[in-house]
Design an enzyme around this catalytic site. Structure first.
Site, PDB file in Angstrom:
ATOM      1  N   SER A  48     -10.795   8.828   5.289  1.00  0.00           N
ATOM      2  CA  SER A  48     -10.354  10.173   4.922  1.00  0.00           C
ATOM      3  C   SER A  48     -10.346  11.096   6.137  1.00  0.00           C
ATOM      4  CB  SER A  48     -11.294  10.735   3.859  1.00  0.00           C
ATOM      5  OG  SER A  48     -10.922  12.042   3.499  1.00  0.00           O
ATOM      6  N   ASP A  74      -1.929   2.930  -0.053  1.00  0.00           N
ATOM      7  CA  ASP A  74      -3.381   2.786  -0.111  1.00  0.00           C
ATOM      8  C   ASP A  74      -3.909   1.353  -0.183  1.00  0.00           C
ATOM      9  OD1 ASP A  74      -5.898   4.219  -0.167  1.00  0.00           O
ATOM     10  OD2 ASP A  74      -6.109   3.583  -2.232  1.00  0.00           O
ATOM     11  N   LYS A 114      -3.845   9.066   7.718  1.00  0.00           N
ATOM     12  CA  LYS A 114      -3.177   7.832   7.273  1.00  0.00           C
ATOM     13  C   LYS A 114      -1.920   8.120   6.453  1.00  0.00           C
ATOM     14  CE  LYS A 114      -5.595   5.440   4.284  1.00  0.00           C
ATOM     15  NZ  LYS A 114      -5.065   5.241   2.929  1.00  0.00           N
ATOM     16  N   THR A 115      -2.046   8.989   5.450  1.00  0.00           N
ATOM     17  CA  THR A 115      -0.913   9.290   4.574  1.00  0.00           C
ATOM     18  C   THR A 115       0.184  10.018   5.342  1.00  0.00           C
ATOM     19  OG1 THR A 115      -2.350   9.397   2.636  1.00  0.00           O
ATOM     20  CG2 THR A 115      -0.203  10.441   2.454  1.00  0.00           C
ATOM     21  N   ARG A 165     -15.937   9.248  -6.969  1.00  0.00           N
ATOM     22  CA  ARG A 165     -16.548   7.991  -7.387  1.00  0.00           C
ATOM     23  C   ARG A 165     -18.072   8.108  -7.408  1.00  0.00           C
ATOM     24  NH1 ARG A 165     -16.668   4.449  -4.206  1.00  0.00           N
ATOM     25  NH2 ARG A 165     -15.911   5.516  -2.325  1.00  0.00           N
ATOM     26  N   LYS A 196      -9.994   2.031  -8.428  1.00  0.00           N
ATOM     27  CA  LYS A 196     -10.792   1.360  -7.410  1.00  0.00           C
ATOM     28  C   LYS A 196     -11.522   0.129  -7.953  1.00  0.00           C
ATOM     29  CE  LYS A 196      -9.739   3.725  -3.789  1.00  0.00           C
ATOM     30  NZ  LYS A 196      -8.862   3.100  -2.761  1.00  0.00           N
ATOM     31  N   HIS A 225      -7.286  -2.076   2.624  1.00  0.00           N
ATOM     32  CA  HIS A 225      -7.282  -0.661   2.263  1.00  0.00           C
ATOM     33  C   HIS A 225      -6.479   0.075   3.334  1.00  0.00           C
ATOM     34  CE1 HIS A 225      -9.720   3.211   1.273  1.00  0.00           C
ATOM     35  NE2 HIS A 225      -8.642   3.107   0.516  1.00  0.00           N
TER      36      HIS A 225
END
Length: 529
Positions: free
Chosen positions: A235, A254, A239-240, A56, A198, A217
């Site tokens: 990051s 997400d 989390k994933t 981004r 996003k 989020h």
């Protein structure tokens, strides 16, 4: 409301002879290959490169400052303002530019799995692979829904159109402009597809609170008894990995909304990081990358077309976009009840935060606003050693409103639904980064399992003197000494020094939250420096 001129421009753009409207996945794959936009992988996925922008571009994102939103936006470095005239002029240029293309691609769908709160959107792309990305990441309508679809927000993406900052009022050739009045998002000068995803999330972060929905989020899953868990984390916090549980169904990975009805996924797909991906470590993600999926900036063998996920030649931010249906263990549709448990994940490189702590409502609001973790070497250009980083609400770049507005909603919902909140440190133990070791994944899983099963609600606890955190003294499957960080350090004085340094960083960061109430302000670390 859109002006007559802009409505006319949009109609001309979306009804021209060059518009490819809601193509299927196979049709889009054909167009991508015919147009040489990407390469077909051995798995059937499409690989595309995003040029010099492999992530981004936050410095190039603006919100149009006008009367409908002026008093609500938290203006500043995250939400930069641009005037209406600049937006209108650039919009006309981009539309004219796209109208002259041989073909452009349009997707109509939804953001929000709960039909009571979903946002009908359309995404207009210069690139076919971006349109495939949008189709996989957002919610695809049924034939009946498509026939009655009326878009309430439009993304117009023209990667090869470059702005002139001296004329267009932008910071560079790249621009991501959001107009809440015109209900248009204008993207140009960047091929990074994540801007599309996003930008819609940012829009939902503005619109949903007006309807008593907290946008979040986070990832979310649901247990066999219908109990819902949310996982927040920046990051590198896991989390994933930690929300992917064979005994729990995935709601989404997400973006979610917490409405008066419960939790719902905002997306229809996943946008997973691919760095060092393997079938052994993350089988759900690995197996989900198949026909119609989109790989970004992944290096591959030119002969076998097999991706090399360990190769970071282009970027460490390699990504895969795929629909939720590519994962076996999911909730369909992506809606569930109110959260029973919330997990805040942090990867603390100082090795001083407890591996798991149960938070009061006020502490939950404090740590939600803080959004703490450590950036590790290699995760971003210029980062050569671990750095403490804070991202409000675990998603600062996507918050049009003041962070305190979201924290207040979170506190109210925790109260209303009696939700348990835990802070889980997946970072270092036995010393800071370079001395100690990363917390064993098996220990973290055991702690989270105990939290989700309610096993930590009545166990014996101890309170940390520096951070003021309440920690269980016993967790099944975890050695007792691991639960108390100081006991894992050989040099106890060094522990105290590092813990106090981190406490001061929390306090320094929190000074910017001037709208936080007294109770939340007092819920931070006890050590003041």
């Amino acid at each position: 409301m859109k002006s007559v001129e802009q409505s006319s421009l949009m109609q001309e753009l979306t009804t021209g002879n060059n518009v490819q409207d809601n193509l299927s996945v196979p049709q889009l794959v054909e167009r991508i290959l015919d147009r040489h936009e990407g390469t077909l992988m051995e798995s059937g996925a499409i690989q595309a490169s995003t040029g010099k922008y492999t992530g981004r571009s936050p410095n190039d994102k603006f919100i149009v400052r006008e009367e409908s939103c002026e008093d609500f936006i938290d203006w500043g470095s995250v939400n930069q303002a641009i005037d209406e005239a600049s937006f209108d002029n650039l919009y006309e240029k981009v539309v004219t530019y796209l109208k002259d293309k041989n073909e452009i691609f349009q997707f109509k769908g939804f953001a929000g799995a709960d039909k009571n709160y979903r946002l009908p959107i359309q995404v207009i792309n210069e690139y076919a692979w971006h349109n495939l990305f949008a189709r996989q990441l957002f919610i695809t309508p049924s034939e009946e829904e498509l026939a009655n679809h009326e878009s309430e927000f439009t993304v117009v993406s023209a990667p090869t159109y470059k702005a002139d900052p001296t004329v267009d009022g932008t910071n560079s050739e790249t621009f991501i402009l959001v107009s809440f009045k015109k209900r248009i998002i204008l993207i140009g000068g960047t091929e990074y597809a994540g801007e599309i995803k996003k930008s819609i999330f940012s829009v939902m972060n503005y619109l949903l609170p007006k309807r008593e929905v907290l946008p979040m989020h986070c990832s979310a899953n649901v247990g066999q008894e219908g109990d819902v868990a949310l996982f927040f984390g920046l990051s590198g916090t896991g989390k994933t990995t930690l929300s992917a549980d064979p005994y729990r169904k995935l709601i989404g990975d997400d973006e979610h909304g917490w409405s008066p009805n419960g939790v719902f996924n905002i997306e229809g797909g996943c946008y997973a990081k691919c760095i060092n991906l393997s079938q052994e470590k993350e089988p759900q993600i690995y197996d989900a990358i198949r026909f119609g999926s989109v790989l970004e900036n992944v290096i591959f063998d030119s002969k076998t077309r097999i991706p090399n996920y360990d190769n970071t030649t282009l970027t460490e931010n390699t990504r895969a976009a795929y629909p939720l249906e590519n994962i076996d263990n999911i909730v369909t549709p992506s809606v569930a009840g109110h959260p029973n448990t919330i997990i805040f994940l942090t990867a603390d490189a100082s090795g001083t935060l407890p591996p798991i702590s149960k938070l009061t409502k006020e502490q939950a609001m404090y740590h939600f606003l803080s959004g703490y973790t450590s950036k590790l070497a290699g995760t971003e250009r210029g980062v050569t050693e671990p750095q403490a980083t804070f991202s409000a609400c675990f998603g600062s770049p996507f918050l049009p409103l003041a962070p305190s507005a979201y924290a207040k909603m979170l506190g109210e919902k925790i109260d209303q639904h009696n939700t348990n909140v835990f802070l889980v440190n997946t970072g270092w133990t036995g010393g800071s980064y370079g001395v100690g070791n990363r917390m064993k994944l098996s220990y973290t899983r055991a702690m989270i399992h105990a939290a989700l099963e309610g096993e930590l609600n009545t166990v014996e606890t101890t309170k940390d003197d520096i951070f003021g955190l309440v920690t269980p003294m016993h967790v099944p499957g975890v050695p007792d000494e691991v639960l108390i960080p100081k006991s894992t350090w050989e040099d106890k004085d060094a522990y105290d020094t590092e813990a106090k340094k981190l406490a001061i960083k929390f306090h320094e960061n929190f000074k910017k939250f001037t709208q936080a109430d007294k109770e939340t302000l007092q819920a931070g670390p006890h050590y003041q420096g």
